[in-house]
Design a protein around this motif. Sequence first.
Motif, PDB file in Angstrom:
ATOM      1  N   SER B 145       0.982  -1.246  -0.112  1.00 47.10           N
ATOM      2  CA  SER B 145      -0.070  -0.084   0.158  1.00 47.10           C
ATOM      3  C   SER B 145       0.922   1.155   0.011  1.00 47.10           C
ATOM      4  O   SER B 145       0.218   2.160  -0.004  1.00 47.10           O
ATOM      5  CB  SER B 145      -0.952  -0.010   1.191  1.00 47.10           C
ATOM      6  OG  SER B 145      -0.152   0.030   2.291  1.00 47.10           O
ATOM      7  N   ARG B 190      -4.675  -3.833  -1.694  1.00 38.33           N
ATOM      8  CA  ARG B 190      -3.211  -3.219  -1.112  1.00 38.33           C
ATOM      9  C   ARG B 190      -3.181  -3.629   0.370  1.00 38.33           C
ATOM     10  O   ARG B 190      -4.180  -3.648   1.040  1.00 38.33           O
ATOM     11  CB  ARG B 190      -3.282  -1.774  -1.669  1.00 38.33           C
ATOM     12  CG  ARG B 190      -3.525  -1.464  -2.632  1.00 38.33           C
ATOM     13  CD  ARG B 190      -2.639  -1.588  -3.590  1.00 38.33           C
ATOM     14  NE  ARG B 190      -1.438  -0.985  -3.713  1.00 38.33           N
ATOM     15  CZ  ARG B 190      -0.972   0.416  -3.988  1.00 38.33           C
ATOM     16  NH1 ARG B 190      -2.029   0.918  -4.798  1.00 38.33           N
ATOM     17  NH2 ARG B 190       0.040   1.065  -3.746  1.00 38.33           N
ATOM     18  N   THR B 191      -2.104  -3.863   0.696  1.00 41.48           N
ATOM     19  CA  THR B 191      -1.787  -4.101   2.452  1.00 41.48           C
ATOM     20  C   THR B 191      -0.609  -3.675   2.889  1.00 41.48           C
ATOM     21  O   THR B 191       0.409  -3.157   1.928  1.00 41.48           O
ATOM     22  CB  THR B 191      -1.953  -5.722   2.661  1.00 41.48           C
ATOM     23  OG1 THR B 191      -1.962  -5.961   3.757  1.00 41.48           O
ATOM     24  CG2 THR B 191      -0.545  -6.547   1.769  1.00 41.48           C
ATOM     25  N   THR B 192      -0.418  -3.703   3.878  1.00 31.45           N
ATOM     26  CA  THR B 192       0.730  -3.372   4.908  1.00 31.45           C
ATOM     27  C   THR B 192       1.363  -4.546   5.275  1.00 31.45           C
ATOM     28  O   THR B 192       1.032  -5.065   6.494  1.00 31.45           O
ATOM     29  CB  THR B 192       0.677  -2.266   5.938  1.00 31.45           C
ATOM     30  OG1 THR B 192      -0.491  -2.809   6.753  1.00 31.45           O
ATOM     31  CG2 THR B 192       0.142  -0.916   5.175  1.00 31.45           C
ATOM     32  N   LEU B 193       2.353  -5.330   4.641  1.00 37.35           N
ATOM     33  CA  LEU B 193       3.005  -6.339   4.911  1.00 37.35           C
ATOM     34  C   LEU B 193       4.501  -6.083   4.994  1.00 37.35           C
ATOM     35  O   LEU B 193       5.306  -5.661   4.020  1.00 37.35           O
ATOM     36  CB  LEU B 193       2.794  -7.561   4.069  1.00 37.35           C
ATOM     37  CG  LEU B 193       2.646  -8.977   4.557  1.00 37.35           C
ATOM     38  CD1 LEU B 193       1.845  -9.138   5.739  1.00 37.35           C
ATOM     39  CD2 LEU B 193       2.562  -9.784   3.468  1.00 37.35           C
ATOM     40  N   ALA B 194       5.098  -6.007   6.379  1.00 36.45           N
ATOM     41  CA  ALA B 194       6.424  -5.763   6.290  1.00 36.45           C
ATOM     42  C   ALA B 194       7.462  -6.393   5.479  1.00 36.45           C
ATOM     43  O   ALA B 194       8.286  -5.775   5.079  1.00 36.45           O
ATOM     44  CB  ALA B 194       6.865  -6.074   7.916  1.00 36.45           C
ATOM     45  N   ASP B 197       7.131  -4.878   2.032  1.00 32.08           N
ATOM     46  CA  ASP B 197       7.289  -3.413   1.844  1.00 32.08           C
ATOM     47  C   ASP B 197       8.901  -2.981   2.068  1.00 32.08           C
ATOM     48  O   ASP B 197       9.418  -2.046   1.518  1.00 32.08           O
ATOM     49  CB  ASP B 197       6.743  -2.771   3.242  1.00 32.08           C
ATOM     50  CG  ASP B 197       5.494  -2.411   3.134  1.00 32.08           C
ATOM     51  OD1 ASP B 197       4.909  -2.685   2.104  1.00 32.08           O
ATOM     52  OD2 ASP B 197       4.567  -2.022   4.222  1.00 32.08           O
TER      53      ASP B 197
END
Lengths: 220, 249
Positions: B145, B190-194, B197
């Motif tokens: 994201s 969309r996502t926040t995946l460490a 990213d």
Amino acid sequence: MIARHQSILFTVLLAASVGMGVALWNQLEHAHQRLLAGEDSAPTKAPDVAPAEQATLLVANDNDNSLITETQSLPLPQDAESRARVILGKLLDLYAATESTHPVSGGAGSVAQVFLLPAPGPDSGPGGPKPAESKSGGANGPQLAVVNLTGSFAASHPSGIEVETLTVQSICATLHANLPRVTEVRFLVDGQPRATLAGHADLTRTYLAADAVPVAGAHP
Amino acid sequence: MRWTKSFFGKRPHRWALAAVAAAAASLSGISQAPSAPPAPPGHTPQPAPPPPAPRFVVVLDASHGGDDTGGRLGDEQEKAFTLALSVRLRSLLGARGIQVITTRESDTNLDANRRAEIANHANAQACLSLHASETGSGIHLFASSLAPAASNRFSAWKTAQAAWVTRSLALAGVVNSVLLHADLPVSLGRTTLATIDSMTCPAIALEVSPTRGPGNAITADLDDPGYQARVAGALAAALLEWKTEVHQP
């Protein structure tokens, strides 16, 4: 033949026993009265209920990975932080209900607190002004919402990228829809930073609330 | 003058010309390599060997592992499912001549930073983070994201993917198209995946869920070998399609 002094002693003891019984009975009655009086001191008047207002909830749907806008009428306090907590509580109540499109247990009690702080502006680096001094910290400036979730909510949250992302996005989008000054959202769990919600969605970063609001007809 | 005559001999201008010629040759890149020996009579010259095939590397990241079991999938754990999918996909891609690098081959602990380090060292053309979940339906594809950003010489570790987001979205589009063609239900997000990213490659996270029909009834579960084979086969085909796109001029 009973001696005279024994008769007198027996009578005195009998009278003392009866007197003590009466005194104890009176004490019991007084204690009961005090208890009732204590209950009377509890509020007997119903608290003032805030008038019902319209709140916009962005409800997650696991079946198609989308957020659906839903309007709910519920009493909302005037204080912005309490208002945010009540709205998020309603959102999580929907998730905890049976037949939920995004089943997550916990309900309203899963939001421990919501804090609203001045959002750090782009000039808030090490050399920049402090948030309190910056323009963004003004009365109408953008705000950072810090959502403190309970540990039990995080522990019982289903694990998965989609389900965790939808929970985070729906919280961010719901906050932004009802409190437009909230532009950024951060999460704590039991007051502490946490790496992920349930193994996937990153909770260490600051979320931009506007990014979570779905464009009409599009998925997040 | 006497000194120059004694050093260069009687004709110093010839030395000067030779030095100028050598300097010019070195500047123009002409080396004094010995010329190739002439081909023997009757021997036809060999055609030049074909240029080496362009490099195409895929990184497969089986999520979780070790103490991090991931989600619960019925009787199975997410870490075991993702490892099995990674192994199966590696075999399929290897059979198609695609070089594969995996982040783990066994039940080991790996944090998000180590996974991203492996992917970034591989200089890969596609990075897939494999996940599984019981919620939702079909295949969930996610790109980071992060907002797209221009590539810089130095970039922050936690947002390194920003320079690659556009390529990651293109990869997600290709995978989505091929999976739909294989009759697999797909959702894009969309996502926040460490892990993704921090990756400096076209990277997507892929979450496999059971397929569901009307009334949310499961039509193909995660432990169905036929469903697993369909997913792995479609992913291999998608990466082959991506390879052709990457190598198009």
